[in-house]
Write a protein that holds these residues in place. Structure first.
Motif: not given
Length: 511
Positions: A69, A79, A163, A505
């Protein structure tokens, strides 16, 4: 009374909203918490390999974890991959993977799953990731939690690409079991799993109890609701039907601040808003007055006042630009600055080209900002002699029309990527999936490939200057400005992060 019932009958959405409200009330009684997110459009396909729309990435942010990310400063952070290492020649990327991760169907995430997903992104019919992953020659499973990506040449943007959707991991078992219909029932490894989708109305995700980072998740359900009209989207936030909305209309910012009932987020995007011109895609390019003689496109650009577009259409909430990255970006080609408006020169160019009054249609998404931009552009270019019509089109449909070349000009915003290659390669590379303009020059392909394979920023800047010299003058895309992302959300919500990719997020969000 009759008028009221006619209104209700003409909008099944009212009844669906009432049903959703009742369901929410029942859930509240039971103690469950649901997060309601308002989107400006309805996402396209919920398959990371096939998706193209910005809003689909909002859903993926909760549905599909990625290998990496980015954070608020665009640093790459772990991640599903916990670390990485480049070989001395920068042609092999070794990834160490997180242990204990499972997909929503209970299948284990491991190196074999990474290999499957990278190869799927490269080879799946219709994949929009194949250009992004082009330099990945092969994927090698070293052990259960170690995988190597072998490259045909050094590839500077690779970590950045991982990402986003090219780095999202779907369940190999589910993808193989439903190869053509995976988007209708996606199975990933994010904090929420797919529950249902009602087109143009809602996408419902439910908490996945097996999520590896479950302590960061504080909601039982996430419901994404596409509401094209910014005024209606805001009204739903004010009424409590939504908890957070993206792309607040700039004209509503002052009122929201005065109310002091909601928190606001404002931050610059990585992408751009521009007008893509069909110069070589399909039959419509042949009869497109903008698509042939480059002098007509130059005249079109010279008839635009970019600062005026930003001020009138979005109340100044944007930074003018004429390239795929903003002028403040390290990789902006300073050798091709923003041209000033020049109506007299625009008229002269149209006369030289033999088309003093070209007529064309601008396909425009139905969002309020896009409609305002189109109207401002229409008024500006008219002064130079252009007869521009506006064709309002639902966003996912407009992408399909652009992909098949059934348009003349297309007002399109791209949300952007941390590495400039993500704003460039797939739009200009010959036969690349997002090359809606149909632009193709082998010498530009060569420069694009060189810019990807160089790991020296100074060398990449020089290559981008060469690319800009051609593209900025050929104008298959006329860039207008770079947006400021504008969000509004319930003051009770904490944990909101403003990351320049513009995505909400869910990790850390809490009421």
């Amino acid at each position: 009374m009759r008028t009221f019932f006619r209104s209700c009958l003409s909008s099944g959405r009212i009844f669906r909203t009432l049903a959703a409200t009742l369901a929410l009330s029942t859930a509240a009684i039971a103690g469950a918490q649901t997060l309601h997110i308002g989107l400006a459009e309805d996402p396209d396909l919920l398959d990371p390999a096939l998706a193209r729309s910005f809003v689909s990435r909002f859903v993926f942010a909760a549905l599909c974890d990625k290998l990496f990310d980015i954070d608020e400063k665009l640093a790459i952070v772990p991640q599903l991959a916990t670390s990485y290492q480049w070989s001395p020649d920068n042609k092999v990327l070794t990834l160490k993977l997180r242990s204990g991760v499972t997909f929503h169907d209970g299948e284990k995430f491991d190196a074999a799953a990474v290999k499957f997903n990278i190869e799927r992104g490269k080879n799946l019919a219709g994949s929009n990731r194949r250009g992004e992953l082009l330099p990945v020659a092969s994927v090698e499973v070293v052990d259960e939690l170690t995988v190597k990506l072998n490259l045909s040449a050094p590839f500077a943007p690779l970590l950045s690409i991982l990402t986003d959707r090219a780095g999202m991991m779907v369940s190999p078992k589910a993808a193989l079991a439903n190869p053509t219909g995976f988007a209708s029932n996606p199975v990933c490894s994010g904090p929420f799993k797919f529950k249902e989708r009602v087109a143009q109305d809602r996408i419902v995700l439910e908490r996945y109890d097996g999520y590896w980072n479950k302590d960061a998740i504080h909601f039982d359900k996430v419901i994404y609701q596409p509401i094209v009209d910014a005024t209606v989207r805001l009204a739903n936030l004010r009424s409590g039907q939504l908890d957070i909305i993206e792309r607040v209309a700039a004209s509503d910012i002052a009122g929201l601040k005065a109310e002091n009932k909601f928190n606001m987020a404002r931050f610059p995007e990585l992408g751009y808003v521009g007008i893509t011109i069909n110069t070589g895609k399909g039959e419509m390019a042949k009869n497109n007055p903008l698509g042939g003689d480059p002098r007509v496109r130059e005249a079109f650009e010279l008839s635009l006042d970019r600062a005026g577009v930003v001020q009138v259409a979005v109340d100044g909430e944007g930074d003018v630009g004429n390239q795929w990255v903003a002028p403040a970006n390290l990789f902006y080609a300073k050798n091709d600055p923003i041209p000033k408006r020049n109506i007299a020169r625009a008229k002269a160019l149209l006369k030289e080209a033999g088309v003093p009054n070209p007529s064309f249609t601008l396909m425009t998404p139905t969002t309020a900002d896009d409609q305002k931009i189109a109207q401002v552009v229409q008024a500006m270019v008219k002064e130079a002699g252009f007869d521009m019509k506006i064709q309002s089109t639902e966003f996912a449909t407009s992408l399909n029309l652009a992909d098949s070349g059934q348009y003349q000009a297309f007002l399109l915003g791209w949300s952007g990527r941390p590495d400039p290659d993500g704003n460039l390669f797939s739009f200009y590379g010959c036969k690349q999936p997002l090359n809606y303009a149909g632009y193709c020059k082998p010498e530009i392909d060569e420069l694009l490939t060189k810019s990807r394979s160089s790991v020296d920023p100074t060398q990449r800047i020089k290559l981008y200057e060469q690319i800009a010299d051609e593209i900025v003058k050929a104008r298959p895309i006329i860039y207008l400005y770079h947006r400021h992302w504008l969000w509004a959300y319930n003051k009770k919500m904490t944990g909101v992060r403003t990351i320049p990719d513009g995505l909400i997020r869910v990790q850390g969000l809490k009421m």
